[in-house]
Each structure stands twice: as structure tokens, then as C-alpha cells.
Design an enzyme around this catalytic site. Structure first.
Site, PDB file in Angstrom:
ATOM      1  N   LYS A   1     -37.474 -16.201   4.765  1.00  0.00           N
ATOM      2  CA  LYS A   1     -37.948 -15.912   5.875  1.00  0.00           C
ATOM      3  C   LYS A   1     -37.124 -15.333   6.864  1.00  0.00           C
ATOM      4  CE  LYS A   1     -38.687 -20.177   4.435  1.00  0.00           C
ATOM      5  NZ  LYS A   1     -38.183 -20.724   3.066  1.00  0.00           N
TER       6      LYS A   1
ATOM      7  N   ARG B   1     -42.526 -28.807   6.392  1.00  0.00           N
ATOM      8  CA  ARG B   1     -42.439 -28.448   5.026  1.00  0.00           C
ATOM      9  C   ARG B   1     -42.993 -29.917   4.639  1.00  0.00           C
ATOM     10  NH1 ARG B   1     -37.084 -25.270   4.509  1.00  0.00           N
ATOM     11  NH2 ARG B   1     -36.404 -25.235   2.860  1.00  0.00           N
TER      12      ARG B   1
ATOM     13  N   ARG C   1     -28.091 -14.530  -2.802  1.00  0.00           N
ATOM     14  CA  ARG C   1     -27.320 -14.773  -1.768  1.00  0.00           C
ATOM     15  C   ARG C   1     -26.134 -14.924  -0.734  1.00  0.00           C
ATOM     16  NH1 ARG C   1     -32.221 -18.540   1.748  1.00  0.00           N
ATOM     17  NH2 ARG C   1     -30.952 -20.326   0.383  1.00  0.00           N
TER      18      ARG C   1
ATOM     19  N   ARG D   1     -23.897 -20.159   0.024  1.00  0.00           N
ATOM     20  CA  ARG D   1     -24.466 -21.825   0.699  1.00  0.00           C
ATOM     21  C   ARG D   1     -24.317 -22.432  -0.944  1.00  0.00           C
ATOM     22  NH1 ARG D   1     -30.262 -21.418   3.043  1.00  0.00           N
ATOM     23  NH2 ARG D   1     -30.525 -23.479   1.820  1.00  0.00           N
TER      24      ARG D   1
ATOM     25  N   ARG E   1     -35.405 -27.193  -5.890  1.00  0.00           N
ATOM     26  CA  ARG E   1     -35.563 -27.345  -4.715  1.00  0.00           C
ATOM     27  C   ARG E   1     -36.994 -26.076  -4.360  1.00  0.00           C
ATOM     28  NH1 ARG E   1     -31.070 -23.464  -2.535  1.00  0.00           N
ATOM     29  NH2 ARG E   1     -32.294 -22.750  -0.891  1.00  0.00           N
TER      30      ARG E   1
END
Ligand code: ADP
Ligand code: ADP
Length: 208
Positions: A14, A89, A123, A155, A166
Site C-alpha cells: 500500500k 481498518r 522491509r 520497524r 497483524r
């Protein structure tokens, strides 16, 4: 065009696509995840409350998120709409949003669960400019990020245990939104398990 919602599981791409689409639509990216991380870093009340949920990979309560969004969409750069990334969400968030903004497209980036862990655990972002990279799939160029000031950031919640939580939160709380937006004629899907550029091309076609 009104505002756009980029929808999909954690690691779907996203943020990556938002940055690329922004160059075409001019709509600013509004990422609730980025806003929450900024609040945590600044040590605000919102940040203190949000952190315990984020560290576990659970969703932050709707009222916290909606307060952030209400404030953000009153900023001058949001008058012509925004590109929501990671929001809404939950169904209550989508219901509240429908009273606050005109949504023209919900673009779902579909990626199978078995791809998500490798996406998330590789990531890397540039702390200076926010560009998103991946250790294997989209590596930082040898001469650094195009901003000229690459600062490697990973992160804390991008680890395997938290990702599984998640993903579970996504399936239980977020995926019901697909039917909600489908009923309203706003929902479009793209196959997110392909080249980054091919996905951008499909998203831009849907927005034309
Ligand atoms: P999200 O905002 O949905 O959580 P990101 O845009 O941050 O997802 O992407 C998650 C990770 O996957 C990043 O490391 C990014 O570079 C990588 N990525 C994004 N799109 C693709 C793709 N189409 N193929 C392979 N890796 C991708
Ligand atoms: P990703 O796309 O990789 O899941 P985000 O940056 O969008 O990550 O979100 C990180 C964390 O911030 C989430 O796990 C959740 O705790 C919180 N969060 C972000 N956006 C929302 C939202 N709209 N509602 C509830 N929690 C949110």
C-alpha cells in the site's frame, strides 16, 4: 475524483503504491500507521496509548484513529481529497469515514498470506525521505536512496511474531470491509503478487 482508499493486508504494498500513485494524482498520502509512529516518537498521549497495541500487532481503538483522521483531513492540502493508506481498518471506521469524506475508489491490493512474512521481514525504509525498499525484492540502490541522504530504518513491529498477529487482525477485523465497500460499488481488486510497476499500471487504469 474524491478520496482513494488503498486496502490490503500488512505488507501488500500500500505504501509503495501510494508513493507512486501520488506522482500521478497529486493526492497526499494519509497513512494512519505513519501518523501513529510519529505520535509514538513524539511521546504524545495518543502515542503512549497506541504503542501497546502496535507492539502486539493489534488494532488501535477506533476513537483514537478517528480523532487523528478528523484533524488530518482538515489540513489545507486535503481539500481535493487524499489517498488513505491503512485506513479504514474496521467497519466502524469505514462508517465514520463515509460521513467525513467522499470516497471514489477503494483499491484492494491482494497478496496471499504465505507471501506476507517475507514481505514484512525484509522491509527497509529511508528515514530521511520515507521511501520503501525490500532486502530482496526492491533493494536500496548501491549508491543509496534517490533523496541523497539514505538512513536505514526498520520497524520494531516488522518481526515474524507480530506479523502473524497483524495478519490475524486483518482477517478478523479488516477483511469484512471488502463486502461493505463492494455493496457500495466502490471496491476494485488488483493482483499484488507481481512486479511493483505492473501493479501501479493497473491501479492507474482503475483510477482513469
Ligand atoms: P504496506 O504499506 O501495505 O504495509 P509496503 O509498501 O510497505 O506495504 O511493502 C511491504 C514490503 O514489500 C516492502 O519492503 C516493499 O519494498 C515490498 N514490496 C512492495 N510491493 C512489492 C511487490 N509488488 N513485490 C515484491 N515486494 C514488494
Ligand atoms: P502495515 O500496513 O504494515 O500493517 P501500518 O503502518 O499500516 O502497517 O500499521 C501499523 C500498526 O498501526 C498496526 O499494526 C496497528 O496497530 C496500527 N494502525 C494503523 N492504522 C490503523 C487503523 N486504521 N486502525 C487501527 N490501528 C491502526
Amino acid at each position: 475524483m474524491g478520496s482513494i482508499v488503498l486496502f490490503g493486508p500488512p505488507g501488500a504494498g500500500k505504501g509503495t503504491q501510494a508513493q507512486r500513485i501520488m506522482e500521478h494524482t497529486g493526492l497526499p498520502q494519509v497513512s494512519t500507521g505513519d501518523m501513529l509512529r510519529a505520535a509514538v516518537k513524539a511521546g504524545t498521549q495518543v502515542g503512549l496509548e497506541a504503542k501497546r497495541y502496535m507492539d502486539e500487532g493489534a488494532l488501535v481503538p477506533d476513537e483514537v484513529i478517528l480523532a487523528l483522521i478528523k484533524q488530518r483531513i482538515q489540513e489545507p492540502d486535503a481539500v481535493d481529497g487524499v489517498m488513505f493508506d491503512g485506513f479504514p481498518r474496521t467497519v466502524p471506521q469505514a462508517e465514520a469515514l463515509s460521513e467525513l469524506a467522499d470516497i471514489s475508489h477503494v483499491l484492494a491490493i491482494e497478496v496471499p498470506d504465505e507471501r506476507i512474512v517475507e514481505r514484512i521481514c525484509g522491509r527497509v525504509t529511508c528515514g530521511s525521505c520515507g521511501s520503501v525498499f525490500h532486502d530482496t525484492f526492491n533493494p536500496v540502490p548501491a549508491n543509496g536512496c534517490s533523496c541523497g541522504n539514505f538512513e536505514e530504518k526498520r520497524r520494531v513491529d516488522d518481526n515474524e511474531d507480530t506479523v502473524l498477529n497483524r495478519l490475524d487482525a486483518y482477517h478478523r477485523q479488516t477483511s469484512p470491509l471488502a463486502a461493505w465497500y463492494l455493496e457500495r460499488g466502490l471496491f476494485h481488486r488488483v493482483d499484488g503478487d507481481r512486479d511493483i510497476a505492473a501493479i501501479t499500471a493497473d491501479l492507474l487504469t482503475l483510477l482513469e
